[in-house]
Design a protein around this motif. Structure first.
Motif, PDB file in Angstrom:
ATOM      1  N   GLY A 216       0.391  -1.221   0.287  1.00  0.00           N
ATOM      2  CA  GLY A 216      -0.022   0.180  -0.163  1.00  0.00           C
ATOM      3  C   GLY A 216       0.949   1.184  -0.067  1.00  0.00           C
ATOM      4  O   GLY A 216       0.519   2.202   0.281  1.00  0.00           O
ATOM      5  N   GLY A 217       2.587   1.454  -0.474  1.00  0.00           N
ATOM      6  CA  GLY A 217       3.316   2.128  -0.421  1.00  0.00           C
ATOM      7  C   GLY A 217       2.719   3.318  -1.694  1.00  0.00           C
ATOM      8  O   GLY A 217       2.335   2.758  -2.972  1.00  0.00           O
ATOM      9  N   ARG A 218       2.832   4.486  -1.649  1.00  0.00           N
ATOM     10  CA  ARG A 218       3.419   5.404  -3.494  1.00  0.00           C
ATOM     11  C   ARG A 218       4.874   5.358  -2.910  1.00  0.00           C
ATOM     12  O   ARG A 218       5.436   5.790  -1.858  1.00  0.00           O
ATOM     13  N   LEU A 219       5.735   5.785  -4.767  1.00  0.00           N
ATOM     14  CA  LEU A 219       6.019   5.928  -5.348  1.00  0.00           C
ATOM     15  C   LEU A 219       6.634   7.126  -5.659  1.00  0.00           C
ATOM     16  O   LEU A 219       5.107   7.301  -6.600  1.00  0.00           O
ATOM     17  N   GLY A 220       7.369   7.914  -5.390  1.00  0.00           N
ATOM     18  CA  GLY A 220       7.049   9.262  -6.223  1.00  0.00           C
ATOM     19  C   GLY A 220       7.841   8.513  -7.439  1.00  0.00           C
ATOM     20  O   GLY A 220       8.905   8.418  -7.909  1.00  0.00           O
ATOM     21  N   ARG A 221       7.953   9.325  -8.473  1.00  0.00           N
ATOM     22  CA  ARG A 221       8.459   9.751  -9.687  1.00  0.00           C
ATOM     23  C   ARG A 221      10.543  10.041  -9.885  1.00  0.00           C
ATOM     24  O   ARG A 221      10.307  10.761  -9.219  1.00  0.00           O
ATOM     25  N   PRO A 222      10.904   8.585 -10.862  1.00  0.00           N
ATOM     26  CA  PRO A 222      12.446   9.542 -10.472  1.00  0.00           C
ATOM     27  C   PRO A 222      12.809  10.763 -11.219  1.00  0.00           C
ATOM     28  O   PRO A 222      11.720  11.588 -11.999  1.00  0.00           O
ATOM     29  N   GLY A 223      12.889  11.776 -10.220  1.00  0.00           N
ATOM     30  CA  GLY A 223      13.147  13.389 -10.796  1.00  0.00           C
ATOM     31  C   GLY A 223      14.732  13.645 -11.693  1.00  0.00           C
ATOM     32  O   GLY A 223      15.043  12.649 -11.778  1.00  0.00           O
TER      33      GLY A 223
END
Length: 474
Positions: A216-223
């Motif tokens: 159920g975690g959320r990962l941000g987009r690679p910047g």
């Protein structure tokens, strides 16, 4: 001081040509045997560039549309991007292994016979070839970096330039490192560790994304920091490795040049003759030569099929790469279920075939070697049944491991699909040698060699039928 009458022992003998003279003689010899003009060469280059541009642009556009769509299939768009980064790492590791297998420095068969062993300056002879490879690989890496940046929706000119520098720098570093590995000792371990490290890095990153998704975690987009870090690390590394590779060119011996050429010739012949077994034979021979010495143990007494089954299990234990590939396809199925859940059912069928095919080495060896079958004795059917047990059990276990992320179908359909996968593996492994005297169909698209295609697609045709059945009946 040396007197004028004392000969200079450091000078090359007058009858030994320099590297430039040797290349000039080779060019004159090629011109006498080749009748192709500049126009033919430019036509081939145009066709290759057109092919890469058309299909490359279509692939980049589709990936960009999918990764940027809110309904791409994953709850978190960052998961799709990080899975793409993991896939890029794994592909880089496999590409490194392929680059190491090919060379990358190659010479023709004639040059292997007399030029590679001649007392010619090795660095002067190989340096132009190395420079051309650097330009081609660096340019290809820069183009790949621009494509990846466009997929990640980096439309600014600065972002595209940074991506080009990152791709070109790391591609150049990879080529220079491959030349260093080619010039190093055979017992050097760092080339194998580098390739394994890239693949393991991609596997660990994929595991992290899959675990985060189900937790159920959320990962941000690679910047943009990812591309900037790649430039900061890649460009200095490329410069250092290129300088070291130029210095190591004299240590690239004849054996290293011959080994890569053998693999490249086998790959080219397999592509032209549409016979992948030509390349598989070279790869298999290299693999078993790398195993070296093994410890012999007695088999348990029993019937013929029981002894053959023990031998097949022991063979699999001496080839851990097959088990690693079998487990890696399980992880690929979970990654597909996270990134593209709409095709998870079809991917499960294809993945089961790929996983089981990696365990069918014994079945392929028995089917393709009449001498081995004569030594084993018995009938061909009994030998094949004994060797199909391992891939059948592997397909069943793989299917059970991927049931949580596979297609939603009843149990009876699962049994049919697994049985069909085993049949497909058996058909592919027992394919006879290529027969080129086959039927040709005249179609509006030209002459199509139906007989050749049916032989090449043997086994894959059953997989295609299974995919359609899974889509219709699930």
């Amino acid at each position: 001081m040396t007197s004028a009458a004392t000969p200079d022992r450091t000078a090359a003998p007058p009858d030994v040509p320099t590297a430039r003279q040797l290349r000039a003689r080779l060019r004159r010899a090629r011109r006498r045997h080749h009748h192709r003009g500049l126009g033919d060469l430019l036509t081939d280059v145009y066709l290759v560039v057109l092919f890469v541009a058309m299909y490359g642009w279509a692939l980049v556009s589709d990936l960009r549309a999918y990764l940027g769509s809110p309904a791409g299939g994953a709850a978190d768009p960052g998961e799709r991007y990080w899975i793409a980064v993991a896939a890029l790492l794994a592909v880089a590791g496999l590409g490194w292994r392929a680059l190491r297998a090919v060379g990358p420095l190659l010479v023709s068969a004639a040059a292997q016979s007399w030029a590679a062993g001649a007392p010619v300056d090795r660095r002067g002879w190989l340096l132009p070839r190395f420079v051309v490879l650097l330009g081609a690989v660096g340019g290809g890496g820069a183009l790949l970096g621009v494509g990846l940046a466009f997929v990640a929706r980096a439309d600014g000119g600065g972002d595209l330039a940074v991506a080009a520098l990152a791709g070109g720098g790391w591609a150049t570093a990879a080529l220079a490192a491959a030349v260093l590995a080619q010039a190093s000792r055979v017992t050097a371990r760092w080339p194998r560790l580098l390739g394994a490290g890239l693949v393991v890095g991609g596997v660990l990153l994929t595991v992290g994304v899959v675990v985060s998704h189900f937790a159920g975690g959320r990962l941000g987009r690679p910047g943009a920091w990812l591309a900037g870090g790649a430039v900061v690390v890649g460009l200095p590394l490329a410069v250092v490795l290129t300088v070291r590779a130029v210095r190591a060119l004299p240590r690239v011996d004849r054996a290293a040049l011959t080994t890569g050429a053998q693999f490249a010739n086998a790959a080219a012949t397999a592509a032209v003759m549409l016979d992948p077994t030509l390349l598989a034979a070279v790869v298999e021979s290299r693999r078993w030569r790398g195993v070296g010495r093994v410890h012999s143990r007695r088999f348990r007494a029993g019937r013929r099929w029981w002894v053959l089954l023990q031998a097949e299990v022991r063979r699999l234990g001496r080839h851990p790469g097959a088990l690693a590939a079998w487990a890696a396809v399980i992880l690929v199925q979970y990654a597909v279920a996270v990134a593209v859940p709409s095709v998870a059912g079809s991917a499960q069928v294809v993945g089961a075939y790929l996983a089981a095919d990696r365990l069918a080495g014994g079945l392929r060896s028995v089917s393709r070697s009449p001498g081995l079958r004569r030594v084993l004795g018995g009938g061909d059917g009994g030998n094949q049944v004994a060797h199909v047990v391992v891939p059948a059990v592997g397909a069943a276990l793989w299917w059970l491991a991927t049931l949580p992320v596979g297609g939603a179908q009843p149990g009876w359909l699962d049994a049919i699909l697994v049985s069909g996968v085993v049949v497909a593996v058996h058909r592919a492994a027992t394919r006879r040698p290529m027969d080129y005297d086959t039927a040709v169909a005249d179609t509006p698209f030209g002459m199509i060699p139906v007989g050749l295609l049916s032989q090449v697609l043997r086994g894959l045709d059953v997989v295609a039928v299974l995919v359609v059945a899974q889509l219709v009946l699930s």
